[in-house]
Design a protein around this motif. Structure first.
Motif, short mmCIF file in Angstrom:
data_model
loop_
_atom_site.label_atom_id
_atom_site.label_comp_id
_atom_site.label_asym_id
_atom_site.label_seq_id
_atom_site.Cartn_x
_atom_site.Cartn_y
_atom_site.Cartn_z
N SER A 1 0.87 -1.19 0.00
CA SER A 1 0.00 0.00 0.00
C SER A 1 0.89 1.23 0.00
O SER A 1 2.07 1.18 0.38
CB SER A 1 -0.92 0.01 1.22
N TRP A 2 0.30 2.35 -0.46
CA TRP A 2 1.02 3.62 -0.53
C TRP A 2 0.32 4.63 0.35
O TRP A 2 -0.91 4.65 0.44
CB TRP A 2 1.08 4.13 -1.98
N MET A 3 1.13 5.47 1.00
CA MET A 3 0.60 6.50 1.90
C MET A 3 1.11 7.86 1.48
O MET A 3 2.24 7.98 0.96
CB MET A 3 1.02 6.24 3.35
N LYS A 4 0.27 8.87 1.71
CA LYS A 4 0.69 10.26 1.49
C LYS A 4 0.27 11.05 2.72
O LYS A 4 -0.92 11.13 3.03
CB LYS A 4 0.06 10.86 0.24
N ASN A 5 1.28 11.63 3.35
CA ASN A 5 1.02 12.42 4.58
C ASN A 5 0.18 11.61 5.56
O ASN A 5 -0.80 12.09 6.13
CB ASN A 5 0.34 13.75 4.25
N ASP B 1 0.76 17.85 -4.91
CA ASP B 1 1.35 16.51 -4.79
C ASP B 1 2.59 16.51 -3.91
O ASP B 1 3.16 15.43 -3.66
CB ASP B 1 1.69 15.96 -6.18
N SER B 2 3.05 17.68 -3.50
CA SER B 2 4.20 17.72 -2.60
C SER B 2 3.81 17.12 -1.25
O SER B 2 2.69 17.31 -0.78
CB SER B 2 4.68 19.17 -2.41
N GLY B 3 4.75 16.40 -0.67
CA GLY B 3 4.45 15.82 0.64
C GLY B 3 5.33 14.64 0.94
O GLY B 3 6.28 14.33 0.22
N LYS B 4 4.97 13.96 2.01
CA LYS B 4 5.73 12.82 2.49
C LYS B 4 5.00 11.54 2.10
O LYS B 4 3.86 11.33 2.49
CB LYS B 4 5.88 12.91 4.02
N TYR B 5 5.68 10.69 1.29
CA TYR B 5 5.10 9.45 0.80
C TYR B 5 5.77 8.28 1.50
O TYR B 5 6.90 8.38 2.01
CB TYR B 5 5.27 9.32 -0.72
N THR C 1 5.85 -5.76 9.31
CA THR C 1 5.49 -4.63 8.45
C THR C 1 6.68 -3.69 8.38
O THR C 1 7.40 -3.49 9.38
CB THR C 1 4.27 -3.88 9.02
N GLU C 2 6.88 -3.08 7.20
CA GLU C 2 7.95 -2.11 7.03
C GLU C 2 7.48 -1.02 6.10
O GLU C 2 6.70 -1.28 5.15
CB GLU C 2 9.22 -2.78 6.47
N ALA C 3 7.91 0.19 6.35
CA ALA C 3 7.55 1.34 5.51
C ALA C 3 8.82 2.03 5.05
O ALA C 3 9.70 2.31 5.87
CB ALA C 3 6.65 2.30 6.28
N SER C 4 8.90 2.28 3.77
CA SER C 4 10.02 3.03 3.19
C SER C 4 9.50 4.41 2.80
O SER C 4 8.62 4.53 1.94
CB SER C 4 10.58 2.30 1.97
N GLU C 5 10.00 5.45 3.44
CA GLU C 5 9.48 6.80 3.26
C GLU C 5 10.38 7.59 2.31
O GLU C 5 11.60 7.38 2.28
CB GLU C 5 9.39 7.52 4.61
N PHE C 6 9.74 8.51 1.57
CA PHE C 6 10.48 9.44 0.72
C PHE C 6 9.65 10.70 0.58
O PHE C 6 8.43 10.70 0.81
CB PHE C 6 10.78 8.81 -0.65
N THR C 7 10.31 11.77 0.21
CA THR C 7 9.68 13.08 0.13
C THR C 7 9.65 13.53 -1.33
O THR C 7 10.64 13.42 -2.05
CB THR C 7 10.42 14.11 0.97
N VAL C 8 8.49 14.05 -1.75
CA VAL C 8 8.31 14.59 -3.10
C VAL C 8 8.15 16.09 -2.99
O VAL C 8 7.29 16.57 -2.23
CB VAL C 8 7.10 13.96 -3.80
N SER C 9 8.97 16.82 -3.72
CA SER C 9 8.92 18.28 -3.72
C SER C 9 8.67 18.75 -5.15
O SER C 9 9.45 18.45 -6.06
CB SER C 9 10.22 18.88 -3.17
N VAL C 10 7.57 19.48 -5.36
CA VAL C 10 7.20 19.98 -6.69
C VAL C 10 7.49 21.47 -6.74
O VAL C 10 7.10 22.21 -5.83
CB VAL C 10 5.71 19.71 -6.98
N TYR C 11 8.19 21.91 -7.79
CA TYR C 11 8.52 23.32 -7.92
C TYR C 11 8.03 23.83 -9.26
O TYR C 11 7.77 23.09 -10.20
CB TYR C 11 10.03 23.53 -7.80
#
Length: 1449
Positions: free
Chosen positions: A1381-1385, A1416-1420, A1430-1440
């Motif tokens: 599954s995918w999470m945003k914020n 769409d900017s945020g923490k995914y 369970t494990e979660a791999s987090e990354f940040t998306v920054s839109v400019y």
């Protein structure tokens, strides 16, 4: 008959004489009923009757003239009487009367016989012959008297509250009425009944809730008169109304129909007026003038109260009923109370005033149309005392539980105790008809209740009471009402009226066989009262007691003994009550009672059980805080907190002190109930302080805390009239009603607004009609629903405000408002806007929801603001669901206006009326709410106001709403400070707390209690409530030189008053030979020293610290192996110290192996001298200087070495070094002969692969042979079972163990000379624990290998240009295949047109974002999950945006 009568011995005659006589009435004037006699004759036949007549011979008529006038059937059974019509009918009448009188008066005959004639003595009797006329006349007189007695008893049952209860009865029933719409009507009735009936009103058999609908109904019940008022009658009020009266004896109802008629507007209303009297055809209107006011008198004076009563119209031969009351109790004319009614003026005269006469007096005028009343308080002050310092007289002396020789006297304590507290009371009695008062008690009693004994039966007494203190004795109280010392049953018979007349004839029967019977046991013995001074017993007389009276002996026995002592040996008591004096306080006693008569003393009753001598009633607790409130120029209203958990409260006394005099004077001389009292008779402008004390029979409570000073003046200052309301607007309109709203007046005239009155008028073609009242009862809010309007007609409205200062002028009339239904979908405007907490940069706005919601409910609100000359701007982007908002970001010194919009699903409605101009400023002296935690840990909010007015009040609220749960907070206000105390702080208390001070210029503040703040406050509260002295270091132990033991701890924070208590095994130890203590208050170090540890020193050592309220404790437990080890170390250290005084080894002999595999022995010595001998031994033989091994010995820097070189079997042996000189000696030894014996015991260790058994040897060499055995069989090496050596560890590995691997394992070690065998039983608990640990480790290893995880592919940060597409793929591992599954914020994403989420081949999870935007900017996060984890791999998306990047460059 001239000769003596002889008593007949026949048994039938004895039966007839005794069967119808109860045991209780045989000693008094008793009789049997006519029915009892008839029943007997019917059952025994006519023969027995005739036999009795013959034997008695009480008539001169011959036998042949004695005919039977009884009717008999065929079996000669009596079935009735036959009344003859001939001349001789009087004979039958006389026979019947003689027989009845004979049975009736048998009891009388027995008494007279016993009192007048000795036993076995003959006596004579004269018989009087009566004529027929005399007999018939006496019979008629008896019937008349019986009828009068019955009527009197029935009357007393209804009118005398002490008589038997009776069901409710309507003395005056409610009458039906017909009224027109818009008028009010009242139903009246009067109900009698005992106990007092409970009243309920019904409309068409549906109960009327008058409290729930005060605008429609009003009920009143006073003095058995009840009324129901129906206000502003409408057509729907036409119904049948019923009043129901209910008590324990039954229920009664009365009905009255109400008919409401409609009329045209141009017609005049002419209904029957209120309270119309059908009997006289008029309505009586009552007016009371020349009213008596609050009055003051002094004991001994005479006071008159009077009013002039005008009843209109005047009706000939009709007078109203005048009734006087004191404290709600009807007054009757007496020696002390005189009443007079002249036809115009009602007068009440109180002769020789006493404190009992103090109270609220009410004059009630009852007419056929209703009633009117007037009340005022009468204060009676004490007469001057005869001696300074003595108390004033007690009051309200009453008598209770009167019996033959016993009565209980009660009284109330006076308000003034004198110069010292009252030490007791003296009770006096006076026999009516004499003039000498006799003191009843030798020792003064402190309890305001005393049993008086030793009274003479049948005599009448009155009682009075005097109070004593150290200065002397008070004047006596007013005497009580007279009371007769007699049995309660006799008193009841006297109250019921006279008995049947005396006939003048006495007849006798044979002596009753119960004469001479010893009475039985008394029953129901109980202790009814117990004080320090006396104990009162009560019981019921025995059932078996004979004809004569019964008296009683009382016995007591101290608990724990079997010795019963008779209390009243000299004089038995007649009453079933007795008071015991001279008992030892605090001791426990048992009591019992014996009955006695002339025949002897009966058996004792059952024991009461242990009773401890002491007061069962405690002094009342001190009343709560006292709050004085201004009332008039000569009075103050005093309120106080009622005493909690008080028993048998008599009332309260209020005291006042003027200025700083310190002299306390009573405000009332008679205790008052309740917690509010109006203190009259004060001087204007005096500064008074009040206090209150409670009273019960045990005495006075302590005085309450003194109130705040209060200046005696009128409660409302003349600061101008109240201004009219403003901003009257239409909030909602429907076909037949409108809802109006307005704003409260800015100026209130010095008092809070209590309500509003509305007027209306019609507008037709621009022409207005007269103003009419809308509401009779004041409206408390700032909105009102105007009902019963006509559709499509125009109206105008105006509003008036009122308070204690008066009623304001009317507001400006509204425009012409049409009454029609609003059809718009949007909600109406909010109303009731108000502003609180105005500061230089913020304020709080409050409002009320709109009355018109539109087509859907209101979902939120928007707030607009503007500067004085600016444009309206919205405060927030999103709507709020609350009806309040804090607006921040204001500019200091700028004026603002605010308004509110309501919102529903259809949209945003019209704005409300804007507020007045509000200046953003923080006024001087503005305070905020402060959070406080006192020393007891109580959390509270404190708000102070420096601009407090005379009638200002602190009003607290939560989330800007009035408190609904008063159990959560306790409000305490004193002077200009108010405190809101949290009773039990919890998460339920989170919210915004605000406080507003009334009658000020907007003084208010708020405090937001968050969860974090609450946790912090609770921690502080706990620390304050249970303060703990902190330790920088807890208690520790260390060994010092010579084996000395030191216990020590370090205190982090303390004062100079801190004290330390040294404890061992709960026993305090002191400084002495064994213990040495020290507390360095400069460093905070606490120390305790012991020179050595002995066997009895095993236990717990504790330092207890006390520093004021704070406490601290630190302990160290020394038991078992830990103590033994420490003791061993202590002894070793002491021995080591002794050893180190001479030559000694610093390091004992050991061996080392060089990189070249050479072995040499080494030890280090200390404190040696040149004269010290150093001797080496091998196998006990000294190595001489000329020996070959002497060349291997060397010494360098106090290090002794023995170089063996390449070790072999010949080097095996025991090596020893000795040091010796005059100071002492020391030695060290190393055994190099037995490598096998150096192995340790077998141990078990579990791994994820299996179970390992292992042992350690001191040193291992190749010639050491090792063998493993399982169940005495040699273990062969395999893939599952392996053995080997790692360093000095010998081990056996069992991979994937099973049940077959259980059993006894052995390790054989042989070094060529000797061998050793180590055994371990791998079964039972050892096997279970090892196997379970193996399975756990194996499962954990499997879970770790197979758990879901993201193994790569995702970056930490992604920066992407707006409008581009983003695709990311993560590598996933897990067995079984994990869920992805995918999470945003922290919110889950769902695959759609914008987000494309894929999971392929169970290994690759990808996300594609088409045309990314700034949103769409945020923490995914990529979240993978299977059953292992369970494990979660987090990354940040920054839109400019490109243009943003260009601007930065």
């Amino acid at each position: 008959m001239s000769e003596s009568l002889k008593l007949h011995k026949d048994q039938p005659e004895r039966d007839l004489g005794t069967r119808y006589e109860s045991t209780y009435h045989q000693g008094s004037l008793s009789s049997v009923s006519r029915q009892s006699y008839t029943a007997y004759v019917s059952s025994h036949g006519h023969k027995a009757l005739e036999t009795k007549k013959k034997q008695k011979k009480l008539t001169a008529v011959s036998k042949k003239e004695k005919r039977s006038y009884l009717a008999v059937d065929k079996e000669d059974e009596v079935i009735g009487y036959v009344v003859p019509v001939f001349r001789s009918s009087h004979l039958a009448t006389r026979d019947l009367m003689e027989t009845q009188e004979e049975v009736k008066e048998e009891g009388v005959g027995y008494v007279v016989m016993r009192n007048l004639f000795p036993k076995e003595t003959d006596f004579k009797m004269k018989t009087v012959k009566k004529t027929r006329e005399t007999s018939m006349r006496e019979s008629a007189e008896r019937l008349t008297l019986s009828k009068k007695l019955h009527e009197k008893q029935e009357f007393q049952k209804k009118m005398n509250p002490d008589s038997l209860t009776h069901p409710p009865e309507f003395m005056v029933k409610p009458r039906g009425q017909t009224v027109f719409e818009g008028k009010s009507v009242t139903l009246h009735c009067t109900v009698a009944g005992w106990p007092k009936p409970r009243i309920a009103w019904y409309k068409n058999n549906v109960v009327i809730d008058a409290k729930g609908h005060p605008e429609k109904y009003f009920t009143e019940s006073q003095y058995n008169m009840h009324s129901l008022e129906i206000k502003n009658c409408s057509f729907s009020d036409t119904a049948e109304y019923r009043i129901s009266a209910l008590n324990v004896k039954g229920e009664s109802s009365a009905f009255a129909p109400i008919i409401v008629k409609r009329f045209k507007e141009e017609e005049e209303v002419s209904d029957r007026p209120h309270g119309f009297s059908l009997e006289y055809g008029v309505t009586f209107n009552t007016t009371i003038i020349d009213k008596f006011d609050v009055s003051f008198g002094r004991e001994g004076e005479t006071m008159s109260l009077g009013c002039t009563v005008i009843v209109y119209p005047t009706v000939k031969r009709y007078q109203p009923e005048i009734v006087w009351y004191r404290d709600g109790v009807v007054l009757s004319p007496s020696k002390w109370v005189h009443m007079h009614w002249s036809g115009e003026r009602a007068t009440l005269t109180l002769v020789h005033l006493n404190k009992e006469d103090e109270g609220l007096y009410t004059l009630r005028v009852n007419t056929k149309s209703g009633f009117d009343s007037h009340s005022a308080y009468v204060f009676v002050r004490d007469a001057d005392v005869e001696q300074d310092g003595v108390p004033v007289a007690p009051l309200d002396v009453r008598c209770h539980d009167a019996n033959k020789d016993y009565v209980v006297v009660t009284w109330k304590q006076p308000a003034v105790e004198g110069s010292s507290p009252i030490t007791g009371y003296v009770i006096d009695r006076l026999e009516v008809g004499t003039h000498h008062w006799t003191q009843c008690n030798d020792t003064p009693v402190k309890y305001a209740r005393f049993p008086v004994t030793g009274l003479i039966e049948g005599r009448t007494y009155t009682f009075r009471v005097r109070a004593l203190n150290n200065a002397g004795v008070s004047r006596p109280s007013r005497a009580s009402d007279p009371v007769v010392a007699m049995d309660p049953s006799d008193r009841a018979r006297l109250r019921a009226g006279p008995s049947a007349p005396w006939t003048g004839m006495i007849k006798f029967t044979e002596e009753d066989p119960t004469v001479g019977v010893i009475p039985g046991q008394p029953t129901d013995l109980a202790v009814t009262e117990a004080t320090k001074s006396y104990v009162v017993l009560s019981w019921k007389p025995p059932v078996q007691r004979g004809h004569e009276g019964v008296m009683y002996y009382i016995e007591k026995c101290m608990v724990g003994t079997d010795s019963w002592q008779r209390v009243n040996t000299g004089m038995p008591v007649k009453s079933p009550r007795f008071a015991l004096f001279d008992l030892a306080e605090g001791k426990s006693y048992n009591f019992r009672v014996r009955s006695c008569n002339s025949a002897g003393v009966g058996e004792p009753s059952e024991e009461t059980g242990a009773t401890t001598v002491g007061d069962r009633l405690d002094l009342p607790p001190t009343p709560g805080p006292v709050v004085p409130i201004k009332n008039t120029a000569t009075s103050v209203v005093v309120c106080w907190g009622a005493s909690k958990e008080v028993k048998n409260l008599v009332g309260y006394y209020i005291e006042v002190s003027v200025g700083n005099s310190g002299v306390w004077l009573p405000c009332n001389n008679k205790p008052v109930k309740g917690s509010r009292f109006v203190c009259h008779g004060l001087n204007a402008e005096d500064k008074c302080v009040f206090r209150v004390k409670a009273v019960n029979a045990a005495g006075y409570s302590g005085s309450s805390a003194e109130s705040e000073p209060c200046v005696v003046q009128a409660c409302i200052g003349v600061s101008g009239c109240v201004l009219p309301p403003t901003g009257v607007t239409l909030l909602e309109s429907v076909r037949d009603y409108m809802v109006l709203g307005w704003q409260a007046p800015a100026k209130t005239g010095g008092a809070d607004i209590r309500g509003y009155y509305l007027d209306y008028r019609k507008v037709k073609d621009g022409v207005t009609s007269k103003w009419h009242e809308l509401n009779i009862q004041a409206v408390t809010g700032t909105s009102y629903k105007v009902t019963d309007l006509k559709e499509n007609e125009f109206y105008q409205f105006q509003v008036r405000a009122f308070n204690q200062a008066g009623i304001s002028e009317a507001s400006a009339p509204t425009g012409s408002l049409e009454c029609k239904e609003w059809t718009v979908a949007l909600p109406g405007p909010p109303h009731g806007l108000s502003v609180q907490e105005v500061r230089k940069d913020s304020l709080v706005l409050l409002w009320e929801p709109p009355t018109f919601d539109g087509r859907s409910p209101v979902t939120g609100y928007y707030v607009d603001f503007k500067e004085e000359t600016g444009k309206w701007r919205c405060v927030q982007e999103r709507s709020t669901k609350h009806t309040y908002m804090k607006i921040s970001g204001l500019q200091e010194g700028v004026s603002y206006r605010l308004r509110v919009h309501a919102k529903n699903l259809a949209g945003v409605g019209v704005p409300s009326k804007p507020t007045e101009s509000i200046l953003a400023e923080t006024r001087p002296g503005t305070n905020e709410i402060v959070v406080d935690v006192d020393d007891d840990g109580v959390i509270s909010l404190i708000f102070e106001c420096s601009d407090l007015k005379e009638d200002s009040q602190f009003v607290w609220s939560k989330n800007y709403k009035a408190f609904t749960d008063s159990s959560r907070l306790t409000i305490q206000t004193a002077g200009g400070k108010s405190r809101a105390i949290f009773n039990d702080p919890s998460l339920d208390d989170l919210g915004i707390y605000s406080c507003v001070v009334t009658n000020t210029d907007g003084v208010s503040a708020s405090y937001t209690l968050t969860e974090e703040a609450l946790k912090r406050l609770l921690d502080i509260s706990h620390d304050h409530q249970f303060p703990i002295i902190p330790f920088a270091s807890e208690m520790a132990i260390e060994l010092q030189e010579k084996g000395r033991v030191r216990f020590w701890a370090e205190v982090a924070k303390f004062t100079s008053n801190c004290q330390v208590e040294y404890v061992f095994n709960d026993n305090i130890v002191q400084q002495g030979q064994k213990y040495t203590m020290n507390f360095n208050k400069t460093t905070g170090i606490i120390e305790m020293f012991m020179d050595s540890l002995e066997v009895n020193d095993e236990g717990t050592f504790t330092f207890n610290l006390v520093d004021g309220k704070a406490k601290g404790r630190t302990s160290l437990v020394l038991i078992g192996d830990e103590f033994a080890e420490l003791q061993k170390k202590s002894e070793f250290e002491r021995a080591e110290w002794v050893r180190r005084q001479g030559p000694h080894f610093v390091e004992y002999l050991g061996f080392e192996v060089t990189p070249e595999c050479d072995v040499y022995l080494k030890c280090k010595v200390g404190n040696i001298k040149p004269a010290t001998e150093i001797i080496w031994f091998k196998d006990g033989i000294e190595i001489e200087e000329d020996d070959e091994d002497a060349k291997k010995i060397a010494k360098a820097d106090e290090v002794l070495t023995f170089d063996i070189g390449k070790i072999s079997k010949k080097d095996a042996g025991v090596y020893e070094v000795k040091l010796k000189d005059e100071r002492g000696k020391d030695q060290t030894l190393l055994n190099l002969t037995d490598a096998a014996n150096s192995s340790t015991e077998l141990k078990v260790m579990s791994t994820e692969h299996g179970i390992i058994l292992y042992s350690f040897v001191v040193h291992y060499f190749e010639d050491l042979r090792v063998g493993w055995l399982h169940k005495e069989s040699k273990i062969s090496h395999s893939d599952r079972v392996q053995c080997g050596v790692t360093g000095e560890q010998l081990w056996l590995k069992i991979n994937e163990p099973t049940e077959k691997d259980k059993g006894k394992y052995a390790l054989d070690v042989f070094d060529g000379k000797a061998g050793v065998k180590r055994v371990l039983d791998l079964s039972g608990q050892v096997w279970e624990e090892a196997f379970e640990e193996f399975k756990r480790l194996k499962a954990a290893a499997i879970a770790e290998r197979n758990r879901a995880r993201v193994v790569g592919g995702l970056p930490d940060v992604v920066t992407i240009q707006e409008g581009k597409s983003l695709n990311l793929t993560g590598n996933v591992w897990g067995d079984p295949v994990p869920e992805v599954s995918w999470m945003k914020n922290e919110k889950p994403l769902v695959s759609d047109e914008h987000y494309s989420l894929k999971f392929e081949a169970g290994k690759f999870a990808s996300i594609t974002i088409a045309a990314v935007t700034n949103a769409d900017s945020g923490k995914y996060a990529l979240v993978v999950k299977n059953k292992y984890g369970t494990e979660a791999s987090e990354f940040t998306v920054s839109v400019y945006k490109p243009e943003d990047e260009a601007e930065k460059k």
